[in-house]
Write an enzyme that holds these catalytic residues in place. Structure first.
Site, mmCIF file in Angstrom:
data_model
loop_
_atom_site.group_PDB
_atom_site.id
_atom_site.type_symbol
_atom_site.label_atom_id
_atom_site.label_comp_id
_atom_site.label_asym_id
_atom_site.label_seq_id
_atom_site.Cartn_x
_atom_site.Cartn_y
_atom_site.Cartn_z
ATOM 1 N N LEU A 102 -3.111 -6.174 -4.156
ATOM 2 C CA LEU A 102 -3.814 -5.087 -3.487
ATOM 3 C C LEU A 102 -4.076 -5.525 -2.056
ATOM 4 O O LEU A 102 -4.386 -6.700 -1.808
ATOM 5 C CB LEU A 102 -5.150 -4.788 -4.188
ATOM 6 N N ASP A 103 -3.976 -4.593 -1.112
ATOM 7 C CA ASP A 103 -4.264 -4.916 0.283
ATOM 8 C C ASP A 103 -5.697 -5.417 0.413
ATOM 9 O O ASP A 103 -6.550 -5.122 -0.429
ATOM 10 C CB ASP A 103 -4.080 -3.680 1.164
ATOM 11 N N GLN A 104 -5.982 -6.099 1.513
ATOM 12 C CA GLN A 104 -7.317 -6.674 1.690
ATOM 13 C C GLN A 104 -8.405 -5.604 1.694
ATOM 14 O O GLN A 104 -9.534 -5.848 1.263
ATOM 15 C CB GLN A 104 -7.368 -7.523 2.971
ATOM 16 N N HIS A 185 2.375 -1.066 0.795
ATOM 17 C CA HIS A 185 1.523 -0.014 1.366
ATOM 18 C C HIS A 185 1.942 1.383 0.899
ATOM 19 O O HIS A 185 1.838 2.363 1.657
ATOM 20 C CB HIS A 185 1.569 -0.047 2.897
#
Length: 238
Positions: A102-104, A185
Protein backbone atom coordinates in the site's frame (compact mmCIF):
# COMPACT_ATOMS: atom_id res chain seq x y z
CA UNK A 1 12.89 -29.96 18.59
CA UNK A 2 15.44 -28.62 21.05
CA UNK A 3 14.54 -25.37 22.79
CA UNK A 4 17.43 -23.44 21.25
CA UNK A 5 16.15 -24.20 17.75
CA UNK A 6 12.58 -23.39 18.72
CA UNK A 7 13.55 -19.88 19.80
CA UNK A 8 15.75 -19.41 16.75
CA UNK A 9 12.91 -20.41 14.41
CA UNK A 10 10.69 -17.76 15.99
CA UNK A 11 13.13 -14.92 15.41
CA UNK A 12 14.65 -14.50 18.87
CA UNK A 13 18.19 -14.24 17.58
CA UNK A 14 21.01 -16.45 16.35
CA UNK A 15 21.39 -19.96 17.69
CA UNK A 16 24.10 -18.70 20.05
CA UNK A 17 21.94 -15.81 21.25
CA UNK A 18 18.98 -18.12 21.83
CA UNK A 19 21.15 -20.53 23.82
CA UNK A 20 22.32 -17.61 25.97
CA UNK A 21 18.72 -16.51 26.60
CA UNK A 22 17.89 -19.97 27.90
CA UNK A 23 21.04 -20.53 29.96
CA UNK A 24 20.65 -17.09 31.56
CA UNK A 25 17.23 -18.05 32.89
CA UNK A 26 15.18 -15.71 30.70
CA UNK A 27 12.92 -18.39 29.19
CA UNK A 28 9.95 -19.99 30.94
CA UNK A 29 7.54 -22.75 29.91
CA UNK A 30 4.38 -23.37 31.95
CA UNK A 31 5.56 -20.78 34.44
CA UNK A 32 8.86 -22.57 35.15
CA UNK A 33 12.28 -21.26 34.14
CA UNK A 34 14.07 -23.56 31.69
CA UNK A 35 17.87 -23.39 31.51
CA UNK A 36 18.58 -26.45 29.36
CA UNK A 37 18.98 -25.23 25.78
CA UNK A 38 18.97 -28.83 24.53
CA UNK A 39 15.68 -29.74 26.21
CA UNK A 40 13.39 -31.34 23.62
CA UNK A 41 9.82 -30.15 23.10
CA UNK A 42 7.17 -30.75 20.44
CA UNK A 43 7.06 -27.28 18.87
CA UNK A 44 3.50 -27.19 17.55
CA UNK A 45 1.52 -24.85 19.79
CA UNK A 46 4.28 -24.59 22.39
CA UNK A 47 3.73 -21.51 24.57
CA UNK A 48 6.68 -19.87 26.30
CA UNK A 49 7.77 -16.52 27.71
CA UNK A 50 11.01 -14.61 27.22
CA UNK A 51 11.54 -11.74 29.65
CA UNK A 52 7.78 -11.89 30.36
CA UNK A 53 6.96 -11.64 26.61
CA UNK A 54 4.40 -14.35 25.85
CA UNK A 55 4.87 -16.25 22.60
CA UNK A 56 3.43 -19.30 20.86
CA UNK A 57 5.40 -21.31 18.32
CA UNK A 58 4.10 -21.04 14.76
CA UNK A 59 5.71 -22.62 11.73
CA UNK A 60 4.84 -19.54 9.67
CA UNK A 61 3.68 -16.05 10.49
CA UNK A 62 0.41 -14.83 8.97
CA UNK A 63 -0.41 -11.32 10.14
CA UNK A 64 -3.22 -8.85 9.57
CA UNK A 65 -2.37 -5.19 10.11
CA UNK A 66 -4.36 -1.97 10.01
CA UNK A 67 -1.79 0.10 8.16
CA UNK A 68 -1.78 3.76 9.18
CA UNK A 69 -0.93 6.65 6.89
CA UNK A 70 2.66 7.82 6.76
CA UNK A 71 4.30 4.38 6.68
CA UNK A 72 6.05 2.67 3.77
CA UNK A 73 5.67 -1.04 2.96
CA UNK A 74 9.44 -1.42 2.64
CA UNK A 75 12.33 -2.59 4.76
CA UNK A 76 14.37 0.26 3.28
CA UNK A 77 11.99 3.24 3.37
CA UNK A 78 12.96 6.51 1.70
CA UNK A 79 10.84 9.23 3.27
CA UNK A 80 8.65 7.67 5.97
CA UNK A 81 8.94 5.00 8.68
CA UNK A 82 8.58 1.36 7.66
CA UNK A 83 5.49 -0.67 8.60
CA UNK A 84 7.95 -3.18 10.04
CA UNK A 85 8.66 -0.78 12.90
CA UNK A 86 5.10 -1.53 14.06
CA UNK A 87 5.92 -5.23 14.61
CA UNK A 88 7.73 -6.99 17.47
CA UNK A 89 11.40 -7.55 16.68
CA UNK A 90 11.13 -11.38 16.49
CA UNK A 91 8.70 -11.06 13.56
CA UNK A 92 11.07 -8.66 11.82
CA UNK A 93 13.96 -11.06 12.42
CA UNK A 94 12.09 -13.97 10.86
CA UNK A 95 11.76 -11.87 7.71
CA UNK A 96 8.03 -11.34 7.34
CA UNK A 97 7.16 -9.54 4.11
CA UNK A 98 4.21 -7.46 2.98
CA UNK A 99 1.69 -9.40 0.89
CA UNK A 100 1.43 -6.72 -1.77
CA UNK A 101 1.98 -3.07 -0.93
CA UNK A 102 0.00 0.00 0.00
CA UNK A 103 1.27 3.51 -0.73
CA UNK A 104 2.58 5.47 2.24
CA UNK A 105 -0.59 7.60 2.35
CA UNK A 106 -2.95 4.62 1.88
CA UNK A 107 -4.47 3.09 5.00
CA UNK A 108 -6.21 -0.16 5.77
CA UNK A 109 -5.91 -3.91 5.49
CA UNK A 110 -2.38 -5.21 4.97
CA UNK A 111 -1.26 -8.84 5.21
CA UNK A 112 2.29 -9.87 6.13
CA UNK A 113 3.89 -13.30 6.16
CA UNK A 114 7.14 -15.26 6.03
CA UNK A 115 5.49 -17.99 3.93
CA UNK A 116 6.66 -17.51 0.34
CA UNK A 117 3.92 -19.70 -1.12
CA UNK A 118 1.23 -17.72 0.73
CA UNK A 119 2.70 -14.42 -0.46
CA UNK A 120 2.82 -15.61 -4.07
CA UNK A 121 -0.73 -17.00 -3.97
CA UNK A 122 -2.14 -13.75 -2.68
CA UNK A 123 -0.24 -11.43 -5.01
CA UNK A 124 -0.55 -13.44 -8.23
CA UNK A 125 -2.79 -11.64 -10.77
CA UNK A 126 -4.09 -15.04 -11.88
CA UNK A 127 -6.00 -15.49 -8.61
CA UNK A 128 -7.99 -12.29 -9.15
CA UNK A 129 -8.66 -11.72 -5.44
CA UNK A 130 -11.00 -8.69 -5.13
CA UNK A 131 -9.57 -5.66 -3.32
CA UNK A 132 -12.08 -3.14 -1.97
CA UNK A 133 -11.17 0.49 -1.35
CA UNK A 134 -12.98 3.47 0.09
CA UNK A 135 -11.87 6.45 -1.93
CA UNK A 136 -12.24 10.07 -0.89
CA UNK A 137 -12.35 12.32 -3.96
CA UNK A 138 -11.57 16.00 -4.47
CA UNK A 139 -14.65 16.63 -6.62
CA UNK A 140 -18.18 15.22 -6.44
CA UNK A 141 -18.49 11.81 -8.03
CA UNK A 142 -20.56 11.87 -11.21
CA UNK A 143 -22.56 9.05 -12.79
CA UNK A 144 -20.35 9.25 -15.89
CA UNK A 145 -17.27 8.60 -13.75
CA UNK A 146 -18.84 5.50 -12.19
CA UNK A 147 -19.80 4.23 -15.63
CA UNK A 148 -16.29 4.83 -16.96
CA UNK A 149 -14.68 2.96 -14.05
CA UNK A 150 -16.90 -0.08 -14.56
CA UNK A 151 -16.57 0.05 -18.35
CA UNK A 152 -12.79 0.41 -18.18
CA UNK A 153 -10.29 3.26 -18.45
CA UNK A 154 -7.03 3.16 -20.40
CA UNK A 155 -4.03 4.12 -18.30
CA UNK A 156 -0.61 5.22 -19.48
CA UNK A 157 1.69 2.25 -20.23
CA UNK A 158 -1.24 -0.19 -20.21
CA UNK A 159 -2.20 -2.06 -23.36
CA UNK A 160 -5.85 -2.56 -22.47
CA UNK A 161 -8.41 -0.66 -20.37
CA UNK A 162 -8.69 -1.57 -16.69
CA UNK A 163 -12.23 -1.99 -15.39
CA UNK A 164 -13.41 -2.00 -11.79
CA UNK A 165 -15.41 -4.99 -10.58
CA UNK A 166 -17.75 -2.42 -9.05
CA UNK A 167 -17.84 1.33 -8.47
CA UNK A 168 -20.44 2.58 -6.00
CA UNK A 169 -20.98 6.15 -4.86
CA UNK A 170 -21.33 6.07 -1.06
CA UNK A 171 -21.60 9.84 -0.72
CA UNK A 172 -20.87 12.88 -2.88
CA UNK A 173 -17.12 12.56 -2.29
CA UNK A 174 -16.81 8.87 -1.30
CA UNK A 175 -16.45 6.04 -3.78
CA UNK A 176 -16.36 2.33 -2.94
CA UNK A 177 -14.19 0.78 -5.63
CA UNK A 178 -13.42 -2.93 -6.04
CA UNK A 179 -10.66 -4.16 -8.34
CA UNK A 180 -8.78 -7.44 -8.69
CA UNK A 181 -5.46 -6.21 -10.09
CA UNK A 182 -2.79 -4.52 -8.00
CA UNK A 183 -0.94 -2.31 -10.43
CA UNK A 184 1.17 0.70 -9.45
CA UNK A 185 -1.05 3.49 -8.03
CA UNK A 186 -3.92 1.80 -9.84
CA UNK A 187 -6.86 3.29 -7.94
CA UNK A 188 -5.41 6.80 -8.05
CA UNK A 189 -4.69 6.51 -11.76
CA UNK A 190 -8.12 5.08 -12.58
CA UNK A 191 -9.92 7.85 -10.71
CA UNK A 192 -7.67 10.47 -12.34
CA UNK A 193 -8.53 9.04 -15.76
CA UNK A 194 -12.19 9.90 -15.12
CA UNK A 195 -11.35 13.52 -14.35
CA UNK A 196 -11.36 13.31 -10.56
CA UNK A 197 -8.60 13.14 -7.93
CA UNK A 198 -8.03 10.83 -4.96
CA UNK A 199 -7.56 12.64 -1.66
CA UNK A 200 -7.85 9.67 0.72
CA UNK A 201 -7.53 5.95 0.08
CA UNK A 202 -8.42 3.14 2.48
CA UNK A 203 -8.47 -0.61 1.74
CA UNK A 204 -11.05 -2.33 3.89
CA UNK A 205 -11.28 -5.79 2.31
CA UNK A 206 -9.33 -8.48 0.47
CA UNK A 207 -11.58 -11.14 -0.96
CA UNK A 208 -14.10 -11.79 1.82
CA UNK A 209 -11.61 -10.79 4.51
CA UNK A 210 -12.75 -7.47 6.00
CA UNK A 211 -10.57 -5.25 8.17
CA UNK A 212 -11.85 -5.73 11.75
CA UNK A 213 -13.38 -2.62 13.29
CA UNK A 214 -11.61 -3.53 16.55
CA UNK A 215 -8.17 -3.14 14.97
CA UNK A 216 -6.95 0.44 15.27
CA UNK A 217 -4.42 2.03 12.87
CA UNK A 218 -0.96 0.70 13.62
CA UNK A 219 -2.25 -2.46 15.32
CA UNK A 220 -1.79 -6.01 14.06
CA UNK A 221 -2.91 -9.52 14.99
CA UNK A 222 -2.41 -13.10 13.86
CA UNK A 223 -4.63 -14.24 11.02
CA UNK A 224 -7.29 -16.64 12.29
CA UNK A 225 -7.49 -20.13 10.69
CA UNK A 226 -11.00 -19.56 9.28
CA UNK A 227 -9.87 -16.31 7.62
CA UNK A 228 -7.74 -18.15 5.07
CA UNK A 229 -10.94 -19.28 3.34
CA UNK A 230 -11.92 -15.64 2.96
CA UNK A 231 -8.90 -15.11 0.71
CA UNK A 232 -9.80 -17.84 -1.77
CA UNK A 233 -10.65 -16.86 -5.36
CA UNK A 234 -14.33 -16.12 -5.75
CA UNK A 235 -14.78 -14.95 -2.18
CA UNK A 236 -16.05 -11.38 -1.91
CA UNK A 237 -16.63 -9.01 0.99
CA UNK A 238 -20.13 -7.92 1.95
Amino acid sequence: MILERILHSQGFGTRRQCRALIENGRVAIDGAIVTDADADYPPQGLAFTIDAIEWTWREHAYLLMHKPAGFECSRNPHHHPSVFTLLPQPLVERNVQCVGRLDQDTTGLLLLSDDGAFIHQNTSPKRKVPKRYRVGTARPIEDAQLEALERGVLLHDEKAPLAALSAVRESAHTLVLTIHEGKYHQVKRMVAATGNHVETLHRDALGALVLPASLDPGQWRWLEPHEFDALKPGAAAR
